[in-house]
Design an enzyme around this catalytic site. Structure first.
Site, PDB file in Angstrom:
ATOM      1  N   HIS A 143       0.814  -1.225   0.000  1.00  0.00           N
ATOM      2  CA  HIS A 143       0.000   0.000   0.000  1.00  0.00           C
ATOM      3  C   HIS A 143       0.843   1.269   0.000  1.00  0.00           C
ATOM      4  O   HIS A 143       0.301   2.370  -0.131  1.00  0.00           O
ATOM      5  CB  HIS A 143      -0.996  -0.002   1.168  1.00  0.00           C
TER       6      HIS A 143
ATOM      7  N   ASP B 217       0.003  -7.603   1.388  1.00  0.00           N
ATOM      8  CA  ASP B 217       0.514  -6.247   1.533  1.00  0.00           C
ATOM      9  C   ASP B 217       2.046  -6.233   1.629  1.00  0.00           C
ATOM     10  O   ASP B 217       2.620  -5.957   2.681  1.00  0.00           O
ATOM     11  CB  ASP B 217      -0.110  -5.587   2.765  1.00  0.00           C
TER      12      ASP B 217
ATOM     13  N   GLN C 243       1.192   6.158  12.359  1.00  0.00           N
ATOM     14  CA  GLN C 243       1.252   6.873  11.088  1.00  0.00           C
ATOM     15  C   GLN C 243       2.693   7.071  10.657  1.00  0.00           C
ATOM     16  O   GLN C 243       3.525   7.565  11.400  1.00  0.00           O
ATOM     17  CB  GLN C 243       0.521   8.206  11.250  1.00  0.00           C
ATOM     18  N   GLY C 244       3.011   6.614   9.448  1.00  0.00           N
ATOM     19  CA  GLY C 244       4.355   6.767   8.924  1.00  0.00           C
ATOM     20  C   GLY C 244       5.250   5.560   9.118  1.00  0.00           C
ATOM     21  O   GLY C 244       6.366   5.531   8.628  1.00  0.00           O
ATOM     22  N   ASP C 245       4.761   4.538   9.827  1.00  0.00           N
ATOM     23  CA  ASP C 245       5.547   3.314  10.024  1.00  0.00           C
ATOM     24  C   ASP C 245       5.219   2.235   9.003  1.00  0.00           C
ATOM     25  O   ASP C 245       5.865   1.183   8.987  1.00  0.00           O
ATOM     26  CB  ASP C 245       5.299   2.749  11.428  1.00  0.00           C
ATOM     27  N   SER C 246       4.197   2.453   8.185  1.00  0.00           N
ATOM     28  CA  SER C 246       3.822   1.479   7.166  1.00  0.00           C
ATOM     29  C   SER C 246       5.036   0.975   6.402  1.00  0.00           C
ATOM     30  O   SER C 246       5.914   1.744   6.035  1.00  0.00           O
ATOM     31  CB  SER C 246       2.862   2.109   6.150  1.00  0.00           C
TER      32      SER C 246
END
Length: 263
Positions: free
Chosen positions: A76, A121, A207-210
């Protein structure tokens, strides 16, 4: 449910938002959102050289150095398979503003075949030039290490809706059984995903660790990657663990893709 990028799990607009925030992400600073994907909440600062395989990607995601020329991240986080020279990988530092940082552009992206926002993913980003002098992170090829206590790390937000971090943060999270996780996430795909976190919340990716790795020690006391930061309900909320791509499920496909990319 939200991805740990900046957008909802199935949002068709996530690539637009990723593009708009790419420049800020390169500097390690992104605006927060009220229901963001994961960064390391409840973490502590990692030491320089502690996790040499960690990668920060300019679209606002994390990743792990799979080989000197390949970064393993989340599907993603990328728009699709094909030539791509728009991504900058930052490596070799915990401080994204360090003068010692290594930056390398991408030249190709391989996204998991059949990825549609539900499971599968994972993706590989090929770097224009190989990175030398940094350890890579092997991936789990069986389920032998898919339990116990895991380490997560990233430059994402330290609280839900918070700003991205300049320094790499780390934390440990325990495995959550599929049956338990399914109570929180009825749309969990147990064959593709693995959960980790505390019932009481308080520690999580955000948020931002994906795309960043979830890893643990193997039988030889070496780091091995068991998960990829994928999605969750907010960050570190009670009874909502983080959901990670179960790397062992896709190990063969990842290895095959890496071979095709020359990595």
């Amino acid at each position: 449910m939200v991805r740990k990028l900046l957008l909802t799990r199935r949002s068709p607009a996530r690539w637009l938002l990723a593009a708009l925030t790419a420049v800020a992400a390169t500097a390690g600073v992104l605006p927060g959102t009220a229901h963001a994907a994961e960064n390391v909440v409840g973490g502590t600062r990692a030491a320089q050289g502690e996790f040499p395989f960690m990668v920060r990607l300019s679209m606002g995601c994390g990743g792990a150095l799979y080989s000197p020329r390949l970064v393993l991240t989340a599907a993603h986080c990328v728009s699709g398979t094909g030539t791509n020279t728009s991504i900058t990988a930052t490596l070799g530092v915990v401080d994204l503003q360090s003068s010692s940082r290594i930056t390398v552009r991408s030249n190709y992206v391989y996204r998991a075949p059949g990825y549609n926002g539900n499971g599968k993913d994972w993706a590989l980003i090929r770097l224009a030039t190989p990175v030398t002098g940094l350890a890579t992170l092997p991936i789990a090829t069986t389920t032998a290490y898919d339990s116990g206590t895991f380490t997560v790390a990233g430059w994402g937000a330290a609280r839900e809706g918070g700003a991205q971090q300049r320094y790499l943060l780390k934390a440990t999270v325990p495995y959550v059984a599929d049956a338990t996780c399914d109570n929180s996430y009825p749309d969990l795909i147990p064959s593709d995903e693995i959960c980790a976190g505390y019932t009481a919340g308080g520690v999580d990716t955000c948020q931002g660790d994906s795309g960043g790795p979830m890893f643990r020690r193997d039988a030889s006391n070496a780091w091995i990657q068991v998960g990829i930061v994928s999605w969750g309900n907010g960050c570190a909320r009670p009874n909502y663990p983080g959901v990670y791509t179960q790397v062992s499920t896709f190990a063969s496909a990842i290895a095959s893709a890496a071979a095709s990319l020359g990595g």
